[in-house]
Write an enzyme that holds these catalytic residues in place. Structure first.
Site, PDB file in Angstrom:
ATOM      1  CG  PHE A 103      34.683  38.273  43.531  1.00  0.00           C
ATOM      2  CD1 PHE A 103      35.134  37.367  44.487  1.00  0.00           C
ATOM      3  CD2 PHE A 103      33.354  38.669  43.578  1.00  0.00           C
ATOM      4  CE1 PHE A 103      34.272  36.848  45.456  1.00  0.00           C
ATOM      5  CE2 PHE A 103      32.480  38.162  44.535  1.00  0.00           C
ATOM      6  CZ  PHE A 103      32.940  37.254  45.479  1.00  0.00           C
ATOM      7  CG  LEU A 144      45.872  23.980  37.857  1.00  0.00           C
ATOM      8  CD1 LEU A 144      45.413  22.796  37.025  1.00  0.00           C
ATOM      9  CD2 LEU A 144      46.272  23.492  39.252  1.00  0.00           C
ATOM     10  CB  CYS A 181      44.272  40.101  47.627  1.00  0.00           C
ATOM     11  SG  CYS A 181      43.950  41.789  47.120  1.00  0.00           S
ATOM     12  CE  LYS A 211      44.192  42.206  52.502  1.00  0.00           C
ATOM     13  NZ  LYS A 211      42.774  42.293  52.611  1.00  0.00           N
TER      14      LYS A 211
HETATM   15  C1  UGA Z   1      43.203  38.196  43.729  1.00  0.00           C
HETATM   16  C2  UGA Z   1      41.995  37.421  43.190  1.00  0.00           C
HETATM   17  O1  UGA Z   1      42.364  36.725  42.007  1.00  0.00           O
HETATM   18  C3  UGA Z   1      40.839  38.389  42.871  1.00  0.00           C
HETATM   19  O2  UGA Z   1      39.719  37.645  42.463  1.00  0.00           O
HETATM   20  C4  UGA Z   1      40.518  39.174  44.146  1.00  0.00           C
HETATM   21  O3  UGA Z   1      39.478  40.115  43.925  1.00  0.00           O
HETATM   22  C5  UGA Z   1      41.753  39.925  44.593  1.00  0.00           C
HETATM   23  O4  UGA Z   1      42.811  38.974  44.860  1.00  0.00           O
HETATM   24  C6  UGA Z   1      41.414  40.671  45.848  1.00  0.00           C
HETATM   25  O5  UGA Z   1      41.196  40.030  46.879  1.00  0.00           O
HETATM   26  O6  UGA Z   1      41.250  41.894  45.797  1.00  0.00           O
HETATM   27  P1  UGA Z   1      45.150  39.653  42.602  1.00  0.00           P
HETATM   28  O7  UGA Z   1      45.711  39.797  43.990  1.00  0.00           O
HETATM   29  O8  UGA Z   1      45.039  40.820  41.705  1.00  0.00           O
HETATM   30  O9  UGA Z   1      43.654  39.044  42.685  1.00  0.00           O
HETATM   31  O10 UGA Z   1      46.078  38.596  41.896  1.00  0.00           O
HETATM   32  P2  UGA Z   1      45.900  37.192  41.159  1.00  0.00           P
HETATM   33  O11 UGA Z   1      45.744  37.395  39.723  1.00  0.00           O
HETATM   34  O12 UGA Z   1      44.882  36.369  41.869  1.00  0.00           O
HETATM   35  O13 UGA Z   1      47.332  36.570  41.439  1.00  0.00           O
HETATM   36  C7  UGA Z   1      47.770  36.350  42.789  1.00  0.00           C
HETATM   37  C8  UGA Z   1      49.155  35.756  42.832  1.00  0.00           C
HETATM   38  O14 UGA Z   1      49.118  34.390  42.449  1.00  0.00           O
HETATM   39  C9  UGA Z   1      50.201  36.424  41.952  1.00  0.00           C
HETATM   40  O15 UGA Z   1      51.382  36.586  42.712  1.00  0.00           O
HETATM   41  C10 UGA Z   1      50.394  35.436  40.820  1.00  0.00           C
HETATM   42  O16 UGA Z   1      51.683  35.510  40.264  1.00  0.00           O
HETATM   43  C11 UGA Z   1      50.171  34.112  41.537  1.00  0.00           C
HETATM   44  N1  UGA Z   1      49.749  33.004  40.665  1.00  0.00           N
HETATM   45  C12 UGA Z   1      48.576  33.091  39.977  1.00  0.00           C
HETATM   46  C13 UGA Z   1      50.520  31.855  40.590  1.00  0.00           C
HETATM   47  O17 UGA Z   1      51.587  31.749  41.235  1.00  0.00           O
HETATM   48  N2  UGA Z   1      50.096  30.819  39.792  1.00  0.00           N
HETATM   49  C14 UGA Z   1      48.949  30.871  39.104  1.00  0.00           C
HETATM   50  O18 UGA Z   1      48.609  29.898  38.411  1.00  0.00           O
HETATM   51  C15 UGA Z   1      48.172  32.033  39.183  1.00  0.00           C
END
Ligand code: UGA
Length: 439
Positions: free
Chosen positions: A153, A257, A267, A270
């Site tokens: 995770f 949020l 991640c 996809k």
């Molecule tokens: C995500 C999950 O959070 C991890 O728990 C998981 O292990 C990982 O995918 C995976 O499958 O390997 P990650 O892809 O590193 O992690 O990125 P996140 O921090 O989840 O952010 C994802 C996207 O959501 C980013 O583009 C971020 O800018 C966006 N985001 C995040 C928003 O637009 N709003 C938010 O409030 C939070």
């Protein structure tokens, strides 16, 4: 314990270094000899805070090494972690399992003694059981090869911290008579879970699903607030204030949020597609149709911001646009499915003259979209700009001062695609400020 980690991408390298850090003897395996050579000399080919130090420290302590030989890994390790990628299939939304299958096919023929293979890659439910049967057919150790699934995770940018201090450790096991997997992995993770981290043992499908369900929930939360942001815009409400209000409800929480340009990366996008595709294969596609909406709300944010930029400038043809951000999120250099780069590309295709700046991701961005202009500093990128678009919420952008920026831009126009600036500060300094869901 003697541990192999197969696939030295972001997940595998982080996992290998952390397993060495908690005291195991670890061998990282990769089919790319160039990558093996780099890692063996302590050079991590991507940016992940703390990771390079950890790799170097454990290389010199003799607890970590890298190889391109499956035979060497099989001779050495009792537990093999599978950490290869499962990208989106080229033709459709399913996960491409060719790397996982290739790793099993390469490793299997070398397994001569009881071995535990533990998958960490994100896979469609049902994959682990299929791989178990596949490896037992080709391994000399036959039924003495066990499979477990231990989803990961970790977030990019927090990889080391999330591995050493996870919220939980989940282990899916086959539940065959005499199965040792749960016991072995509990012992392997002891230095981490003894600190009070929940260690949850489930069956294989539950563990596989836990990962995609968690990512689907996070993606849904982001698209939910982005959908609400559109209603906020139409009704003069403020989505950031609204998110703060609802987030105080403990059942909702403040995380994930932040309305804005939405999610990208290797991640979330996809995974929700593969989850829905797998549900259809299982005959329950109807249960996850809402994930199609989550996806389209997310993609709509990208076209909406182009519309906002066009509205602010009148037209985009011939307009000088400074794009701040290329990485899919701050504190990493990953541009896979980056909303920022996608928007930069769309804006350029509308005839604008686009210059991109990112504190870490320029090299990767240049490889993906070589036709854009890139700058090595924020002020350079904004020099002569008719409009500035903030598309990744790096700390450096949050700290920008309106007057400092105004000294180099042609017009005072800013579009805050991550709701990370203080609108009043910019408006008071004479800027036209636009964002998602804020008045
Ligand atoms: C995500 C999950 O959070 C991890 O728990 C998981 O292990 C990982 O995918 C995976 O499958 O390997 P990650 O892809 O590193 O992690 O990125 P996140 O921090 O989840 O952010 C994802 C996207 O959501 C980013 O583009 C971020 O800018 C966006 N985001 C995040 C928003 O637009 N709003 C938010 O409030 C939070």
């Amino acid at each position: 314990m003697h541990v192999a980690v197969i696939g030295t991408g972001r997940l595998g390298t982080t996992h290998a270094a952390c397993m060495a850090q908690i005291g195991h003897s670890v061998i990282g395996v990769d089919i790319d000899p160039g990558r093996v050579a780099k890692l063996s000399s302590g050079d991590v080919p991507f940016f992940e805070p703390e990771l390079e130090d950890l790799v170097r420290k454990n290389l010199s302590a003799g607890r970590l090494r890298f190889t391109d030989s499956y035979e060497e890994a099989a001779d050495f390790a009792d537990v093999h972690f599978l950490t290869v990628g499962t990208p989106q299939h080229e033709q459709d939304f399913r996960a491409d399992l060719s790397f996982v299958e290739a790793a099993i096919d390469e490793l299997g023929p070398h397994l001569n003694r009881p071995t535990l293979i533990t998958g960490k890659s994100t896979v469609p439910v049902g994959t682990a059981q299929r791989l178990a049967e596949r490896v037992r057919r080709i391994a000399p150790a036959g039924k003495n090869v066990e499979i477990a699934w231990n989803p990961e995770f970790l977030r990019e940018g927090f990889g080391v911290r999330d591995t050493l201090h996870p919220d939980r450790v989940v282990v899916g096991i086959e539940g065959r008579p005499g199965s040792q997997a749960g016991k072995i992995l509990r012992e392997l993770y002891a230095p981490i879970v003894d600190e009070g981290v929940p260690f949850l043992v489930t069956n294989l499908p539950t563990a596989e699903l836990a990962k995609v369900a968690a990512n689907a929930f996070l993606a849904t939360k982001i698209s939910f607030i982005n959908a609400v942001a559109e209603v906020c815009e139409a009704s003069s409400a403020d989505v950031t204030a609204l998110a703060e209000v609802i987030g105080y409800d403990k059942r909702i929480g403040h995380y994930f949020l932040n309305a804005g340009l939405g999610f990208g990366g290797g991640c979330l996008p996809k995974d929700i597609r593969a989850f829905a595709a797998r549900a259809s294969e299982l005959g329950v596609g109807h249960a996850l149709t809402f994930l199609g909406d989550v996806d389209s709300i997310n993609m709509r944010q990208r076209s909406r911001i182009v519309d906002i930029a066009r509205e602010v400038c009148g037209s985009l043809a011939g307009v000088r646009v400074a794009i701040l951000g290329a990485a899919f999120k701050p504190d990493c250099d990953d541009v896979r499915d980056s909303p920022a780069l996608d928007v930069a590309n769309r804006i350029q295709r509308q005839g604008a003259d686009v210059t991109v700046y990112d504190p870490k991701a320029i090299d990767h961005a240049q490889k993906v979209l070589p036709t854009l202009n890139y700058s090595s500093s924020l002020l350079d990128a904004c020099n002569g700009a008719d409009v500035v678009l903030v598309l990744t919420d790096w700390g450096e952008f949050r700290q920008m001062q309106p007057d400092q920026l105004a000294a180099v831009t042609t017009w005072r126009r800013i579009v805050d695609g991550r709701n990370c600036l203080v609108p009043q500060l910019w408006r008071d300094a004479g800027w036209t400020y636009r964002s998602f869901g804020r008045t």
